[in-house]
Design a protein around this motif. Sequence first.
Motif, PDB file in Angstrom:
ATOM      1  N   VAL A  65       0.848  -1.196   0.000  1.00  0.00           N
ATOM      2  CA  VAL A  65       0.000   0.000   0.000  1.00  0.00           C
ATOM      3  C   VAL A  65       0.889   1.254   0.000  1.00  0.00           C
ATOM      4  CG1 VAL A  65      -1.626   1.340   1.392  1.00  0.00           C
ATOM      5  CG2 VAL A  65      -1.963  -1.106   1.087  1.00  0.00           C
ATOM      6  N   GLU A  66       1.974   1.215   0.760  1.00  0.00           N
ATOM      7  CA  GLU A  66       2.885   2.375   0.814  1.00  0.00           C
ATOM      8  C   GLU A  66       3.457   2.670  -0.576  1.00  0.00           C
ATOM      9  OE1 GLU A  66       3.368  -0.354   3.029  1.00  0.00           O
ATOM     10  OE2 GLU A  66       1.997   0.723   4.364  1.00  0.00           O
ATOM     11  N   CYS A  67       3.818   1.603  -1.276  1.00  0.00           N
ATOM     12  CA  CYS A  67       4.342   1.796  -2.643  1.00  0.00           C
ATOM     13  C   CYS A  67       3.285   2.445  -3.533  1.00  0.00           C
ATOM     14  CB  CYS A  67       4.765   0.460  -3.261  1.00  0.00           C
ATOM     15  SG  CYS A  67       6.315  -0.174  -2.624  1.00  0.00           S
ATOM     16  N   ALA A  68       2.044   1.968  -3.391  1.00  0.00           N
ATOM     17  CA  ALA A  68       0.960   2.513  -4.220  1.00  0.00           C
ATOM     18  C   ALA A  68       0.732   3.983  -3.894  1.00  0.00           C
ATOM     19  CB  ALA A  68      -0.316   1.704  -4.006  1.00  0.00           C
ATOM     20  N   GLU A  69       0.760   4.303  -2.597  1.00  0.00           N
ATOM     21  CA  GLU A  69       0.560   5.706  -2.183  1.00  0.00           C
ATOM     22  C   GLU A  69       1.675   6.592  -2.739  1.00  0.00           C
ATOM     23  OE1 GLU A  69      -1.849   7.172  -0.653  1.00  0.00           O
ATOM     24  OE2 GLU A  69      -2.998   5.548   0.287  1.00  0.00           O
ATOM     25  N   GLU A  70       2.905   6.101  -2.638  1.00  0.00           N
ATOM     26  CA  GLU A  70       4.041   6.901  -3.109  1.00  0.00           C
ATOM     27  C   GLU A  70       3.989   7.090  -4.635  1.00  0.00           C
ATOM     28  OE1 GLU A  70       7.834   5.387  -1.791  1.00  0.00           O
ATOM     29  OE2 GLU A  70       8.866   7.243  -2.373  1.00  0.00           O
TER      30      GLU A  70
END
Length: 344
Positions: A268-273
């Motif tokens: 999810v962090e990768c997607a947000e970034e």
Amino acid sequence: MEKIDIRSLNYQELAEEVKALGLPKFRTDQIYSWLFEKGVREFSEMSNLSKDLRQALDERFVIRNCTIDTKLCSKLDETVKYLFELGKGEFVECVVMKYKYGYSICVSTQLGCKMGCKFCASAIGGFKRHLTASEILSEIYTAQSDLGIKISHIVLMGTGEPLDNYDNVMRFLELVTNEKGLNISMRHISLSTCGVVPRIYELAEKKLGLTLSISLHAPNDKIRSQTMPVNSKWNIEELLTACRYYTKVTSRRISFEYAMIDSFNDSVECAEELASRLSGMLCHINLIPVNNVRENNYERSNEKNIKRFISVLERHGLTVTVRRTLGSDINASCGQLRAKKENL
Ligand code: SAH
């Protein structure tokens, strides 16, 4: 004297050669049509030219062809994968896919590749040489005549980095779109790059109307550098700045390719970034569940993680698709057949 590679000449250059041979002007159209529209393999097939003229052409020029070494047909869909031999034990791969809108071909632009992306089978064995425009064209003519079809779409996504073979690829684009030749619309052509930044600026100035795909595969430099050595030369910010320039100058939407690798770039962090970096850009994101290559241990993300990734991106207003996997039973991802054949 080395023979001239006749199928790499453009119309004007062919006309000059015809003139230099003391031939009447109308011969240019005839020869051009045989070479570029009909895709003949030999001068002897040019049946409206005299035998003497065909022989004179044969002495001065060469038609570069490839021959089929291996052909794999998917039982799941109508995808066909070829390993072509260019001669002298050199092999290239190419894939033909059937879509609702027509036949699309994925062509190779180099023998091997310098870029060294860790998940990619084309990197195995390193770089051998660039393909000429005529060799890239010959992949299309050979597939078309073998399948008895007309190709309508092209993706420059086979082995090689097209922007590292810039001049030959630009020449190929000029020839393949010529209305007296294969006459394929630029709108039906996609060029994929791992991010050769200076060439993206050059390409922008040409305003060709093709679709530019960027192999991004990561939301930040830390992750990208682990799999893509090119990132140490041009980092993500430099790449995205070039992309923004490209969309500004051409008004064309960029397609970002993102190979989903389990527990590596699919959180999810990768997607947000990723969303925060791309939001506001004229773009589209194409997620590719990574293909396993025998030489590496990358596993594709599971469906749940892919769905989760998509929902984050969509929440930020980005358009996302997941690449359809075609020809999965014939290992249609590029580089693997050639690596096996050449024992790389
Ligand atoms: N050099 C160009 C074009 C060739 S690769 C480029 O990097 O874009 C074509 C696409 O397939 C790229 O997006 C590449 O990153 C991707 N690719 C390579 N190996 C892959 C694999 N094992 N699984 C999924 N996609 C892969």
